[in-house]
Structure formats: structure tokens, C-alpha cells
Design a protein around this motif. Structure first.
Motif, PDB file in Angstrom:
ATOM      1  N   ALA A  40      70.948  18.371  -1.016  1.00  7.92           N
ATOM      2  CA  ALA A  40      71.320  19.237   0.106  1.00  7.92           C
ATOM      3  C   ALA A  40      72.832  19.274   0.295  1.00  7.92           C
ATOM      4  N   ALA A  41      73.488  18.162   0.029  1.00  4.65           N
ATOM      5  CA  ALA A  41      74.945  18.104   0.189  1.00  4.65           C
ATOM      6  C   ALA A  41      75.675  18.761  -0.968  1.00  4.65           C
ATOM      7  N   GLY A  42      74.997  18.919  -2.102  1.00  5.40           N
ATOM      8  CA  GLY A  42      75.619  19.574  -3.244  1.00  5.40           C
ATOM      9  C   GLY A  42      75.825  18.698  -4.454  1.00  5.40           C
ATOM     10  N   ALA A  43      75.457  17.415  -4.365  1.00  3.84           N
ATOM     11  CA  ALA A  43      75.618  16.507  -5.494  1.00  3.84           C
ATOM     12  C   ALA A  43      74.358  16.499  -6.354  1.00  3.84           C
ATOM     13  N   SER A  44      74.427  15.791  -7.476  1.00  7.00           N
ATOM     14  CA  SER A  44      73.299  15.708  -8.404  1.00  7.00           C
ATOM     15  C   SER A  44      72.848  14.254  -8.502  1.00  7.00           C
ATOM     16  N   PRO A  45      71.665  13.918  -7.949  1.00  7.42           N
ATOM     17  CA  PRO A  45      71.219  12.526  -7.948  1.00  7.42           C
ATOM     18  C   PRO A  45      70.469  12.146  -9.212  1.00  7.42           C
ATOM     19  N   ALA A  46      70.586  10.870  -9.582  1.00  8.64           N
ATOM     20  CA  ALA A  46      69.794  10.312 -10.677  1.00  8.64           C
ATOM     21  C   ALA A  46      69.384   8.900 -10.275  1.00  8.64           C
ATOM     22  N   MET A  47      68.087   8.626 -10.282  1.00 10.83           N
ATOM     23  CA  MET A  47      67.565   7.320  -9.903  1.00 10.83           C
ATOM     24  C   MET A  47      67.271   6.525 -11.175  1.00 10.83           C
ATOM     25  N   VAL A  48      68.236   5.721 -11.595  1.00  5.47           N
ATOM     26  CA  VAL A  48      68.140   4.979 -12.857  1.00  5.47           C
ATOM     27  C   VAL A  48      68.384   3.504 -12.557  1.00  5.47           C
ATOM     28  N   PRO A  51      67.616  -2.112 -16.658  1.00  7.53           N
ATOM     29  CA  PRO A  51      68.807  -2.729 -17.254  1.00  7.53           C
ATOM     30  C   PRO A  51      69.100  -2.232 -18.658  1.00  7.53           C
ATOM     31  N   GLU A  52      68.077  -1.733 -19.346  1.00 13.90           N
ATOM     32  CA  GLU A  52      68.275  -1.233 -20.704  1.00 13.90           C
ATOM     33  C   GLU A  52      69.146   0.022 -20.755  1.00 13.90           C
ATOM     34  N   GLU A  53      69.264   0.739 -19.634  1.00 14.79           N
ATOM     35  CA  GLU A  53      70.048   1.974 -19.646  1.00 14.79           C
ATOM     36  C   GLU A  53      71.023   2.116 -18.488  1.00 14.79           C
ATOM     37  N   ALA A  54      70.938   1.226 -17.487  1.00 13.25           N
ATOM     38  CA  ALA A  54      71.746   1.394 -16.276  1.00 13.25           C
ATOM     39  C   ALA A  54      73.241   1.381 -16.571  1.00 13.25           C
ATOM     40  N   GLY A  55      73.680   0.477 -17.431  1.00 15.73           N
ATOM     41  CA  GLY A  55      75.104   0.415 -17.752  1.00 15.73           C
ATOM     42  C   GLY A  55      75.590   1.648 -18.474  1.00 15.73           C
TER      43      GLY A  55
END
Length: 268
Positions: A40-48, A51-55
Motif C-alpha cells: 500500500a505504501a509503494g514498496a515491494s515486500p519479500a518474506m524470506v 538461512p540457506e538463502e537469507a544472506g
């Protein structure tokens, strides 16, 4: 510092123009609402959070937000990987130390995350007081202390960690240890809606992504956005349920000029 001298409109417009990718490691309860808040604010969220990919993913994002609400050892590994990658790649990251004082596991986890040097720390009054080493009256995720009582703790914590510290409540307080602001607005319905605070943490991530060299103003801008949207949503809400969806609508409809005119920010 007053609303007339700060670039709230410019930052919101920039957020919507750039639509930064925000890497959110947040709790199960908050994921959907937090993602919708960022959209809604205009950003692009990603829920990650793995530990294998977070970094690796953190290096792609404009900012990282870390919320310890539903903490586990596996998630904690991902949090550390993301925070380390953010630091190494020069990306800002935001820490939300949810109920960090409740258990030994949480206390140890949050101290380790603090050592990773967050750019911003956002919490309720009891969380911030306890994080600064002061006695608090918190119970689980609920604050038992006023924002006013936590202001000194916030300044001490900001000076100690070199992070911007935001204490949220009826009137928010944000400080970098030298300069401080109070942000008013919002609605009494906000504490009755799950994930409002967690979503605010993610929104702070959006603003610091577009203003990484000005984290105090970026954080105040996110708080002001929340306050203005909350005030508008409350005008027609009948209760917490209708407030929740009206808040998302109000945030999506908010433009820079309205934010600049309605933001209630003052020097503390």
C-alpha cells in the motif's frame, strides 16, 4: 524540527517511485498484514527467512527488517545471515525486539542481533526500556510503560548502539541519541489490530531503503505515514476489523502533499 522543514512528501514520493525491495523476516502472525502495508505504501515486500538463502537475498534488497515475534533457532540463523549480509553490502536493517525480555532464549537472541549493529531499533516502551537495561513493566508483547517513561532509555540505547531508536505508542518518540522527535497521530484502534507494530517496522525498512543516510528522518517519515493513515482510517471505522482494512486503503490513498500537511512531528 517541524513538518514544514522536513521532506516527508519527497520521501513518500521517492518510495513510490523506486518501489524498493524490502526483505522482511517477521513473524507468522504479521506476514500478510505487513506485506499489504508495504504494498500500500509503494514498496515491494519479500518474506524470506531460511538461512540457506537469507544472506544472499539480503544483498538484493534495499533494506532488511528483522522481527523476533515467532522466534526459532532456524529462523535465528536466517536473521543473522541477513543482518551480516546487509552490513557487508551497506544496506540498512531494522530490528524489532518483540518481547525480548520474556525468556532466556529471546534475551540471548536479541543481544546477539544487537551486536550486528542495526540501523534502526523499533519497539514499544517496555521493550526499549528493558533493552537499555532499565526496569520495565512489560508483559509478553504488551507494553506496561508509557512512551514518555522510555524516552531517556531510548536516548541511552541510541548512544550505546549508534542506532536510531523508535519508541511507539500513543505519541511516538524517535531519537539518534543527539536529536529527538515526537510523532503524533494514529488511532486508539491500532493496539487492537494484530501486526500493526510489526508492519510499522517493515514500513520503516521501506523508508530507510530510500534514505539510508538519513535514518532519523526516514524513521520519522514512516511513523508519520502510519499516524496520518491511521487517523483517516479511524474516521469511518466501526471497530478493529473495519479499521484494519480501512488503514490499508488509507495508506494506499495517501499522497505526499497530504502527508506533508497532516504529519504531526515536533522536536522533542
Amino acid at each position: 524540527m517541524t513538518t514544514s522543514s522536513t521532506p516527508y512528501a519527497a520521501l513518500l514520493n521517492q518510495l513510490r517511485r523506486e518501489s524498493p525491495l524490502i526483505h522482511c523476516i517477521t513473524n507468522y502472525v504479521a506476514m500478510n498484514f505487513a506485506a499489504n502495508t508495504l504494498l500500500a505504501a509503494g514498496a515491494s515486500p519479500a518474506m524470506v527467512h531460511a538461512p540457506e538463502e537469507a544472506g544472499e537475498f539480503a544483498r538484493l534488497a534495499g533494506a532488511v527488517t528483522i522481527n523476533i515475534g515467532t522466534l526459532s533457532s532456524h529462523w535465528l540463523e536466517g536473521m543473522h545471515a541477513a543482518a551480516q549480509a546487509a552490513n557487508e553490502s551497506g544496506k540498512p536493517w531494522v530490528l524489532d525486539p518483540v518481547a525480548h525480555f520474556a525468556t532466556a532464549f529471546r534475551r540471548k537472541a536479541v543481544q546477539a542481533l544487537l551486536a550486528q549493529q542495526p540501523t534502526v531499533i523499533r519497539g514499544n516502551a517496555s521493550e526499549i526500556m528493558a533493552l537499555a537495561g532499565d526496569a520495565s513493566s512489560g508483559r509478553g508483547v504488551d507494553s506496561g510503560d508509557s512512551v514518555e517513561r522510555a524516552e531517556t532509555s531510548a536516548m541511552v540505547l541510541a548512544q550505546r548502539t549508534r542506532a536510531v531508536v523508535a519508541v511507539t505508542g500513543k505519541v511516538d518518540f524517535v531519537t539518534d541519541g543527539k536529536h529527538s522527535l515526537r510523532v503524533a497521530g494514529g488511532s486508539a484502534w491500532m493496539p487492537k489490530v494484530t501486526a500493526m507494530g510489526c508492519s510499522l517496522t517493515c514500513l520503516i525498512g521501506g523508508f530507510v531503503a530510500v534514505a539510508p543516510t538519513a535514518p532519523l528522518i526516514a524513521t520519522a517519515s514512516a511513523l508519520a505515514c502510519f499516524g496520518v493513515a491511521g487517523s483517516y482510517a479511524a474516521q469511518q471505522a466501526c471497530g478493529p476489523g473495519s479499521f484494519a482494512w480501512r488503514f490499508i486503503d488509507a495508506l494506499a490513498a495517501l499522497d505526499g502533499n497530504t502527508l506533508q500537511a497532516q504529519a504531526q512531528v515536533a522536536a522533542a
